[in-house]
Structures are given as C-alpha cells and as structure tokens.
Design a protein around this motif. Sequence first.
Motif: not given
Length: 403
Positions: A251-270
């Motif tokens: 690996x070259x770098x680390x970044x936040x990747x655990x317990x992330x929040x984002x959108x799903x494919x439908x509507x505005x929920x997370x």
Amino acid sequence: MHRRTTVLLLSTALTALPGPLALADGGGSSSGQVVLPGVPERLSAQQACTAFKGRATSDAPWTRRALGLDQVWTLSQGRGVTVAVVGTGVSDGPAVLAGRVDAVGDAGEDCVGRGTFQAGLVAGAATPGQGFSGVAPQARILAVRGTGVRGEPDPARLAAGVRAAAEHGAGVITVTAPLDGADKAVRAALAVAAAKDSLVVAPAAADSVPPATSGETPAKPAPAPPKGVLAVLDTGPQGTRPDTAPPYTRADLTAPGDALVGPGPVDGGKWTGSGSSLAAAVTAGTAALVRSYHPELKAAQVRERLLRTAYPADLPALDPYGAVAGAEAPAPDAAAARPDPVRPASPPDAASARNTALLVTAGAAGTALLVAFLAAALPRGRARGWRPGRLDPRGTQGEGGTA
C-alpha cells in the motif's frame, strides 16, 4: 511511534471542532446516534436490487473533521474535475449527486448501491439540514461498470472499465476492487490511463474476506498493485485497522475507510460502509481537490503530492489540506533542465598557494619593519638637518656638527 502519531493527529481532529458527530453504526439509539444500514458489496441471485432509502441523519460524519474538509473547501471543492467510479454503477437518484453523474453504457443504474455510495464519498454535495458531504462536492462523476450487475467480481471488466474511464476524459479514476499488477489487461488499461493523464486510485485490499476463506484457512492477501497506481488502505476513527481486516501485499497511503457515511441508490437517506475501496474513493475525492486547485499538475505529480504531504506514519495518512495548500515540489525534469555548475578546469595547486601565502606574509612583515624604522629615524634626521652623524671616542653617536 509513527502509528501513535497518526492516532494522535486523528484524535485531535475529532475533538477540535464543536457539533454533532456521526460514527455511523458505532453506537445505538440510547446514545442519540442514528444506526445506519450497511451498504452491500454484492447481491446474490435471490436478492432484489437495493431499494431501501437508508436513514436520515443531520450529523456530520467523523471524516469531515478528521480530514479538515471545512478548511480545505475554502480553497477547492473539485470544480472542473471528473472522477470516474468503476464499480457497480452510480445512480443520480440521491439529491447529493443529482445532475452531476454521467454514465458509460448501463452504468447509470446501480442495483447494488455500492458504486453510488462510493460516488457520494467522492463528490456528494452539501444539502440543507445534513452534515454529510463528499470530499469534492463540486466535482462531476463518471459512472463506469467494473463488476457484474449484481456486483460480481470481474477482473476483465474492471480493467476494461479503467480503460473506458480514461478514454472518456476522467482526470481521476477509482475502482471498487484491487488491481493486479501482473494482469496484462490491467497493465494495458493503465497505459491508456497514463497516456490520457488520468490518475488511478485503487484499494490495496479487498473490502471483506471472501466467504470461502472465512473459516480457519487464512485469506490470501490482495495482489500487488501495478506501478503508478495509488494504492490505498482503509483505517478507522483511531487511525488503525482491525486485526481481522483483509490482508494486502503493498500500500502507498492510508485514508478513512471504516464506518463511513454516504448515500444509497434511492432517495436521500444515508448508509454506512467499510473497506479499502471506500478509502480509495475518499482519496480520489482529494485528488480532485488538488487537480482543481492546481490544474497545471500532471497525474503523476498529483500522486507525488498526495504522498509527500501526507501525515508521517508506518504508512502515510492522507491530508487533504496539506495536499491542496502544501508547497509545490520541483517538476520531475527540473534537475535535468538546470545547467551544470561551473567547475575549475583543473584542481588548484595547494603547494603553490601555500608559497604565495608565505611570500605575502613575509612582504607584509618587512613593510611593517620598514615603517617602524622610518618612524624612529626620520625625526632624528630632521633634527640634525639631515647631516650624517659620527661616533664619539666613547662609542656613542654624535648628534651633528664637526669634531
């Protein structure tokens, strides 16, 4: 020590700013946090496409503070840069992505939801009443299919997706699975990406251990990433990975990747999700910030900048503000373009230089003695009227006149 430094930096970032913090499903409703559903990686043949709307939350994800996004957004928000997400597809149904998704072929449909989640991490826009935003909220997304419709792994399709993304002008490309540096199709696709000046960001490890190896047989590490690809490993709020995380080769770098929040494919929920592909998406968003603020930089220079400005650790940790605002590194060909310094035709003669120094010293001493002599003799000569003196019988010198 390096790992402790990273933990300290992330912990400081998490406590430096006021306001609510979303740790996804890191806590239950008794703590006042919303428990979000987990976004799937793939669907079985019996599962229907993801249709759940997720859950609403106004809390800011922990990554917003840890990455200092409010600070870096004063400089760049990714405007003018297109980031390709090569994976399960990307839906523009979520409000945070509406109007900013272009698709290659059928990649505008996301049955699984994983690609839409990744795209939200890259470029989700800030909306009223929500603390969530992607890293580069003004970047555009190019959806490219790199898996089967239901998320089935497909190395050949993944390589073809990288090629298609580069040919469609993406400045940054992130993929949903590790790239194998030994795969000829992958190397050919990366050659196209290099020719098109596209930076490829890939996960250094799988997002989860395959079910077939989840027993006593240790999981095989992900293949070594190809040269030139920015390989990213996931970390959590404390800057570390769990011992049970999928293994990797390099690996070259680390970044936040655990317990992330984002959108799903439908509507505005997370939704919530974890894995190195999500850390790669966060890094791709940061690359978009850099390419927007420094449009003169080539893809290789952006990669170098992300690594050079990262927090020092066992593996460097991503620093978006440092990458955007940090001092510019010299161009790779600057040293070659600089003229050679002037050099003497032959080495100096040390012995000759030493003899010259002695002569100068002797001359200076002689001059000093002459000046002292004249200072004593001239007054006496002037007093005698410049007549020569003589010695008296007693051996003393007369001051003047005749005997």
